[in-house]
Design a protein around this motif. Structure first.
Motif, PDB file in Angstrom:
ATOM      1  N   GLY A 107      -2.868   7.809  -5.122  1.00  0.00           N
ATOM      2  CA  GLY A 107      -4.121   7.691  -5.109  1.00  0.00           C
ATOM      3  C   GLY A 107      -4.933   8.686  -4.083  1.00  0.00           C
ATOM      4  O   GLY A 107      -3.962   9.690  -3.738  1.00  0.00           O
ATOM      5  N   ASP A 114      -1.318   2.352  -2.134  1.00  0.00           N
ATOM      6  CA  ASP A 114      -1.599   2.584  -3.657  1.00  0.00           C
ATOM      7  C   ASP A 114      -1.738   1.150  -4.351  1.00  0.00           C
ATOM      8  O   ASP A 114      -0.919   0.091  -3.490  1.00  0.00           O
ATOM      9  N   GLN A 130      -3.895   4.944 -14.737  1.00  0.00           N
ATOM     10  CA  GLN A 130      -4.641   5.075 -13.438  1.00  0.00           C
ATOM     11  C   GLN A 130      -6.071   5.538 -13.757  1.00  0.00           C
ATOM     12  O   GLN A 130      -6.191   6.534 -14.691  1.00  0.00           O
ATOM     13  N   PHE A 133      -9.343   8.352 -10.558  1.00  0.00           N
ATOM     14  CA  PHE A 133      -8.900   9.074  -9.746  1.00  0.00           C
ATOM     15  C   PHE A 133     -10.052  10.124  -8.963  1.00  0.00           C
ATOM     16  O   PHE A 133     -10.274  10.281  -7.892  1.00  0.00           O
ATOM     17  N   ARG A 151      -8.111   4.076  -3.669  1.00  0.00           N
ATOM     18  CA  ARG A 151      -7.114   3.504  -4.310  1.00  0.00           C
ATOM     19  C   ARG A 151      -7.445   2.995  -5.694  1.00  0.00           C
ATOM     20  O   ARG A 151      -7.911   2.023  -6.129  1.00  0.00           O
TER      21      ARG A 151
END
Length: 226
Positions: A107, A114, A130, A133, A151
């Motif tokens: 992250g 993370d 994820q 980001f 995160r």
């Protein structure tokens, strides 16, 4: 679905799951680092003995106190290496009764922590993603776009079959901005540090709410845990 949480093995025991139940846990590992000094982040480098002790305690907490949940969402994991070491330790201690696979992503946190998952072999993974980001928000201190998710959340899709029933579910693991500094009146360029913290927390909450809403909109019957 039974949901449990743990931040240490001294907090008691999760209820024993029924054969038909899918169990999902959340576990803040409190800055769980490895023995490697990673460049560009302010990580802590553990000795081999200290890491082995932490892995042993975490394995006990997960296997004994949490009852080896089907899915575990973690906060404050340094990287895939240390999460894989934890999976290996649990798998060794479980002596073939079950195994876990590790999933995490790097992250934006300057401390190098993370979020991620351990997923038991009772679960068939569909995808692990994820999200956010590169998302940004407008900082009240600078008036420009800055990183929103230190995160970023990770979304797991999977399928579990128990007692002749198959359950498809979505689990989102989060570690949002803390309350630290929320009332800080220290001036910054255009406001105060407290205003910046509050704005970031609000923007993160809105990002997560929109993410959850999009899942519900695309599938009103979704079984979702955040």
């Amino acid at each position: 679905v039974a949901v449990v949480s743990g931040s240490g093995i001294s907090e008691g025991f999760a209820p024993v799951a029924k054969p038909s139940e899918v169990t999902v846990a959340t576990y803040n590992m409190e800055r769980f680092f490895d023995t490697v000094n990673d460049p560009g982040v302010s990580d802590v480098v553990l000795s081999a003995v200290a890491l082995a002790n932490r892995l042993n305690k975490a394995s006990l907490g997960i296997r004994i106190n949490l009852g080896a949940p089907d899915i575990i969402g973690f906060q404050e994991i340094e990287n895939l290496n240390v999460l894989q070491l934890l999976a290996n330790k649990i798998n060794l201690d479980a002596a073939g009764a079950y195994t876990y696979a590790a999933y995490t992503f790097e992250g934006n946190d300057i401390g190098g922590i993370d979020v991620g998952f351990l997923v038991k072999n009772t679960v068939t993974p569909i995808s692990v993603t994820q999200l956010g980001f590169a998302a940004t928000y407008t900082s009240p201190c600078t008036g420009v776009q800055e990183t929103l998710n230190d995160r970023p959340p990770v979304l797991f899709r999977g399928s579990v079959t128990k007692a002749a029933r198959t359950l498809d579910l979505v689990v989102i693991v989060n570690h949002l901005r803390s309350l630290n500094g929320i009332s800080d009146i220290t001036p910054c360029a255009l406001g105060t540090d407290g205003q910046r913290v509050r704005a970031k927390r609000a923007a993160q909450a809105e990002f997560l709410a929109n993410l959850i809403q999009s899942e519900i909109t695309s599938n009103p019957n979704v079984k979702l845990i955040s």
